[in-house]
Design an enzyme around this catalytic site. Sequence first.
Site, PDB file in Angstrom:
ATOM      1  N   ASP A   1      -4.514   2.207  -4.539  1.00  0.00           N
ATOM      2  CA  ASP A   1      -3.045   2.149  -4.459  1.00  0.00           C
ATOM      3  C   ASP A   1      -2.589   0.882  -3.742  1.00  0.00           C
ATOM      4  O   ASP A   1      -1.547   0.871  -3.089  1.00  0.00           O
ATOM      5  CB  ASP A   1      -2.496   3.394  -3.764  1.00  0.00           C
TER       6      ASP A   1
ATOM      7  N   ASN B   1      -3.180  12.885  -4.662  1.00  0.00           N
ATOM      8  CA  ASN B   1      -4.469  13.165  -5.295  1.00  0.00           C
ATOM      9  C   ASN B   1      -5.054  14.481  -4.826  1.00  0.00           C
ATOM     10  O   ASN B   1      -5.580  15.274  -5.621  1.00  0.00           O
ATOM     11  CB  ASN B   1      -5.450  12.026  -4.999  1.00  0.00           C
TER      12      ASN B   1
ATOM     13  N   ASP C   1      -2.936   9.214 -11.225  1.00  0.00           N
ATOM     14  CA  ASP C   1      -2.896   8.108 -12.189  1.00  0.00           C
ATOM     15  C   ASP C   1      -1.492   7.915 -12.750  1.00  0.00           C
ATOM     16  O   ASP C   1      -1.049   6.782 -12.968  1.00  0.00           O
ATOM     17  CB  ASP C   1      -3.875   8.371 -13.340  1.00  0.00           C
TER      18      ASP C   1
ATOM     19  N   ASP D   1       0.871  -1.176   0.000  1.00  0.00           N
ATOM     20  CA  ASP D   1       0.000   0.000   0.000  1.00  0.00           C
ATOM     21  C   ASP D   1       0.911   1.229   0.000  1.00  0.00           C
ATOM     22  O   ASP D   1       1.883   1.291   0.761  1.00  0.00           O
ATOM     23  CB  ASP D   1      -0.901   0.002   1.235  1.00  0.00           C
TER      24      ASP D   1
END
Length: 315
Positions: free
Chosen positions: A236, A199, A208, A191
């Site tokens: 993620d 973001n 992205d 992770d």
Amino acid sequence: MVTIYQELQMYKNFDELASDVLDLAKEILPDQLFFLSSVSDTQQVILKLSNEDTSILVAEGMVVNLNDTLCNRIDFEKKQPLIYEDTMKESSLADFKNALEEANVRSYLGIPISFMNGEKFGTLCAINDEVSHFDNKSIHLLQRIVRMFSYYLDLERFAYRDSLTDLYNRRYLSTFFEDHHKTGGVIFFLDLDGFKKVNDVHGHDEGDLVLKEVAWRLRKFVNEHRNAFAVRLGGDEFIIHFSDISSKEEMTKQAERLLDSLSAWDADYQLSASIGIVTYPIDDTINLNMLLKHADHALYRAKTAGKNTYKFFDS
């Protein structure tokens, strides 16, 4: 690294369609021996032959060093066929002549097969122990067959790939465990640390791009291992599966290498990764969901330990 050949084993109706492709090719050039192959950067695997009763030394399942094959000379970028109507008269094949004579190959036609994104799949080849003539009409028809076969390959591949990163997806992981769980292995559950901030601050388009870069690094990492592959579960979260790591020392070494790879960024944001590690033995009763739950528990411990680290699941 999972090869195309291993991936093909999950495709529905591959053997049937491959046989149809070879049957159609034989209708066009009945005197030729046809074969389908897959290629990697170093090897060619003969997947299927149009017939086994031949004087030419080729067989289904044969693995050949790519540098020792004529298929290695095919221009995949231009998608052009490679044609040798008489290999003994080709000055460019001087280094190959002994091998071609031993294999009893006198003529060769190789047509490249690629996925729609341009990545190599393999070849459709016609070979003969005699001099051959390959007319333009026949070559064009064979190229059309290859194009239709490529559409099928892309549809199958789409079912097992993550659309953003082109890594394998959860469906691939589940199918793999249905077929291979008896061999035992190791799961790294990753992770990203700090991805939400990317973001929030830089936007989802930038996010992205980060995920694609992570996927590229994971793909590079697993390509260094003979029996490993990478999966994007979603968001993620990523999985790396190994089938050939047996010692805790080796797992630790690979986890540290992976953390180093995912913590170096030139951009103006801080990113790293946390890893939960779980192993499973050779066992008929292995449950993937339970394994992922255990790996997630180890991942949580890595997060609470300060992130950018790894933890083993301890039952």
